[in-house]
Design a protein around this motif. Sequence first.
Motif, PDB file in Angstrom:
ATOM      1  N   UNK A   1       0.968  -1.154  -0.026  1.00  0.00           N
ATOM      2  CA  UNK A   1      -0.224  -0.040  -0.041  1.00  0.00           C
ATOM      3  C   UNK A   1       1.046   1.185  -0.025  1.00  0.00           C
ATOM      4  N   UNK A   2       0.888   1.995  -1.115  1.00  0.00           N
ATOM      5  CA  UNK A   2       1.504   3.191  -1.061  1.00  0.00           C
ATOM      6  C   UNK A   2       2.865   3.212  -2.043  1.00  0.00           C
ATOM      7  N   UNK A   3       3.211   1.792  -2.036  1.00  0.00           N
ATOM      8  CA  UNK A   3       4.680   1.438  -2.798  1.00  0.00           C
ATOM      9  C   UNK A   3       5.629   2.430  -2.326  1.00  0.00           C
ATOM     10  N   UNK A   4       5.848   2.772  -1.282  1.00  0.00           N
ATOM     11  CA  UNK A   4       6.595   3.474  -0.629  1.00  0.00           C
ATOM     12  C   UNK A   4       8.062   3.137  -0.934  1.00  0.00           C
ATOM     13  N   UNK A   5       8.992   4.166  -0.231  1.00  0.00           N
ATOM     14  CA  UNK A   5      10.749   3.633  -0.597  1.00  0.00           C
ATOM     15  C   UNK A   5      10.926   2.448  -0.072  1.00  0.00           C
ATOM     16  N   UNK A   6      10.319   1.906   1.045  1.00  0.00           N
ATOM     17  CA  UNK A   6      10.569   0.708   1.580  1.00  0.00           C
ATOM     18  C   UNK A   6      10.109  -0.482   0.682  1.00  0.00           C
ATOM     19  N   UNK A   7       8.778  -0.066   0.192  1.00  0.00           N
ATOM     20  CA  UNK A   7       8.285  -1.342  -0.863  1.00  0.00           C
ATOM     21  C   UNK A   7       9.258  -1.257  -2.079  1.00  0.00           C
ATOM     22  N   UNK A   8       9.612  -0.162  -2.444  1.00  0.00           N
ATOM     23  CA  UNK A   8      10.330   0.015  -3.619  1.00  0.00           C
ATOM     24  C   UNK A   8      11.873  -0.832  -3.813  1.00  0.00           C
ATOM     25  N   UNK A   9      12.330  -0.748  -2.504  1.00  0.00           N
ATOM     26  CA  UNK A   9      13.467  -1.466  -2.034  1.00  0.00           C
ATOM     27  C   UNK A   9      13.524  -2.965  -2.614  1.00  0.00           C
ATOM     28  N   UNK A  10      12.064  -3.576  -1.820  1.00  0.00           N
ATOM     29  CA  UNK A  10      11.646  -4.901  -2.096  1.00  0.00           C
ATOM     30  C   UNK A  10      11.678  -5.272  -3.456  1.00  0.00           C
ATOM     31  N   UNK A  11      10.928  -4.285  -4.303  1.00  0.00           N
ATOM     32  CA  UNK A  11      10.477  -4.571  -5.641  1.00  0.00           C
ATOM     33  C   UNK A  11      11.865  -4.434  -6.482  1.00  0.00           C
ATOM     34  N   UNK A  12      12.735  -3.334  -6.355  1.00  0.00           N
ATOM     35  CA  UNK A  12      13.971  -3.551  -7.001  1.00  0.00           C
ATOM     36  C   UNK A  12      14.826  -4.501  -6.840  1.00  0.00           C
ATOM     37  N   UNK A  13      14.888  -5.082  -5.585  1.00  0.00           N
ATOM     38  CA  UNK A  13      15.652  -6.406  -5.486  1.00  0.00           C
ATOM     39  C   UNK A  13      15.126  -7.499  -6.317  1.00  0.00           C
ATOM     40  N   UNK A  14      13.790  -7.446  -6.566  1.00  0.00           N
ATOM     41  CA  UNK A  14      13.430  -8.846  -7.159  1.00  0.00           C
ATOM     42  C   UNK A  14      13.551  -8.608  -8.644  1.00  0.00           C
ATOM     43  N   UNK A  15      13.400  -7.358  -8.927  1.00  0.00           N
ATOM     44  CA  UNK A  15      13.938  -7.063 -10.496  1.00  0.00           C
ATOM     45  C   UNK A  15      15.318  -7.124 -10.551  1.00  0.00           C
ATOM     46  N   UNK A  16      16.320  -6.821  -9.798  1.00  0.00           N
ATOM     47  CA  UNK A  16      17.594  -7.012 -10.139  1.00  0.00           C
ATOM     48  C   UNK A  16      17.875  -8.412 -10.173  1.00  0.00           C
ATOM     49  N   UNK A  17      17.053  -9.437  -9.572  1.00  0.00           N
ATOM     50  CA  UNK A  17      17.472 -10.764  -9.676  1.00  0.00           C
ATOM     51  C   UNK A  17      16.707 -11.488 -10.742  1.00  0.00           C
ATOM     52  N   UNK A  18      16.016 -10.503 -11.465  1.00  0.00           N
ATOM     53  CA  UNK A  18      15.410 -11.244 -12.747  1.00  0.00           C
ATOM     54  C   UNK A  18      15.834 -11.202 -13.844  1.00  0.00           C
ATOM     55  N   UNK A  19      15.291 -11.882 -15.078  1.00  0.00           N
ATOM     56  CA  UNK A  19      16.073 -11.804 -16.317  1.00  0.00           C
ATOM     57  C   UNK A  19      14.774 -12.228 -17.074  1.00  0.00           C
ATOM     58  N   UNK A  20      15.138 -12.120 -18.552  1.00  0.00           N
ATOM     59  CA  UNK A  20      14.103 -12.294 -19.681  1.00  0.00           C
ATOM     60  C   UNK A  20      13.384 -13.742 -19.401  1.00  0.00           C
ATOM     61  N   UNK A  21      14.268 -14.575 -18.880  1.00  0.00           N
ATOM     62  CA  UNK A  21      13.752 -16.107 -18.896  1.00  0.00           C
ATOM     63  C   UNK A  21      13.037 -16.305 -17.417  1.00  0.00           C
TER      64      UNK A  21
END
Length: 305
Positions: free
Chosen positions: A22-42
């Motif tokens: 809720x809010x996608x605040x800076x703490x949430x953004x950190x969680x999501x960015x780490x998932x994005x950093x570990x992602x790939x096309x596959x």
Amino acid sequence: MQIFDTIKKTEYDTSVALGFFDGVHKGHQDVIRKAVAASSDACPATVVTFKNSPAAATGKNKPLLTTNEQKFELFKKLGVKVVFCIDFNDVKDMSAQEFVHDVLYQTLNAKCVVTGFNYHFSKGGKATADDMQKLCEPLGIDAIKCAPVMYNNEPVSSTRIRRCISDGDIESANDMLGYNFSIDNLIVSGNHLGTTLSSPTINQKLDKDIVTPRFGVYATKVTVNDTTYIGATNIGVHPTVGKVSAVCETHLLDFFGESLYNKRACTKLLKFIRAERKFESIDELKAQIEKDKKAIIRYFDEQSL
């Protein structure tokens, strides 16, 4: 970005961020960015979230910071490729083991799972982010628990942001969000009081599910049809003229065009100028409106220095 309302079996691996966000605040953004950093096309970055508040589902209703549509836009900007926005009731009675094995491992083929430091899951919310790590390890899932993002020596949280908005401390709320809190909906016809006061305005309804900012006057930026204007926004019930329902009413200080009725406006709250109060006369209200406009123009002039 693909959005699903139920969890579907994926034919690919996933890097998953978990939370209501809720809010996608800076703490949430950190969680999501780490998932994005570990992602790939596959192995695309994937968010598993809820269309309804877990607090509301357990009888602890509280106002929200964002609509689901606003959350999706913020997810997309962060690089998320897939969103499963599900009903909380679909998983609330699962054991921790069932959720990790059946949902994350078997259904989503998760290779990485990222949570906040205070993440809870399973029946009764009894399992923690530490439990997530313990359950994921034997399944070969890399479970990451993010440290809190701090603001003024305390963790950023939706609860803190909600309180700041209710108190009129919109600048602290925006700092913790990482963007400006906004009222984003259609411009509707008002009672034309602004025209009477020689100060034409646009009106927007307040979403009953979203936290209501402290009643008063704000310096704002308003975007309509991809054009942004500076605004003097009053949120409240207009006690001087006896209005009952709270509205968001904005005078666009640099707009001189035609009617904007039924167009969508995004009104970003930037600074609290003064609290709403009842004036003794319409003339006194008019004089205060002019003072508010000057204060807001001064604020924007100072921001551009």
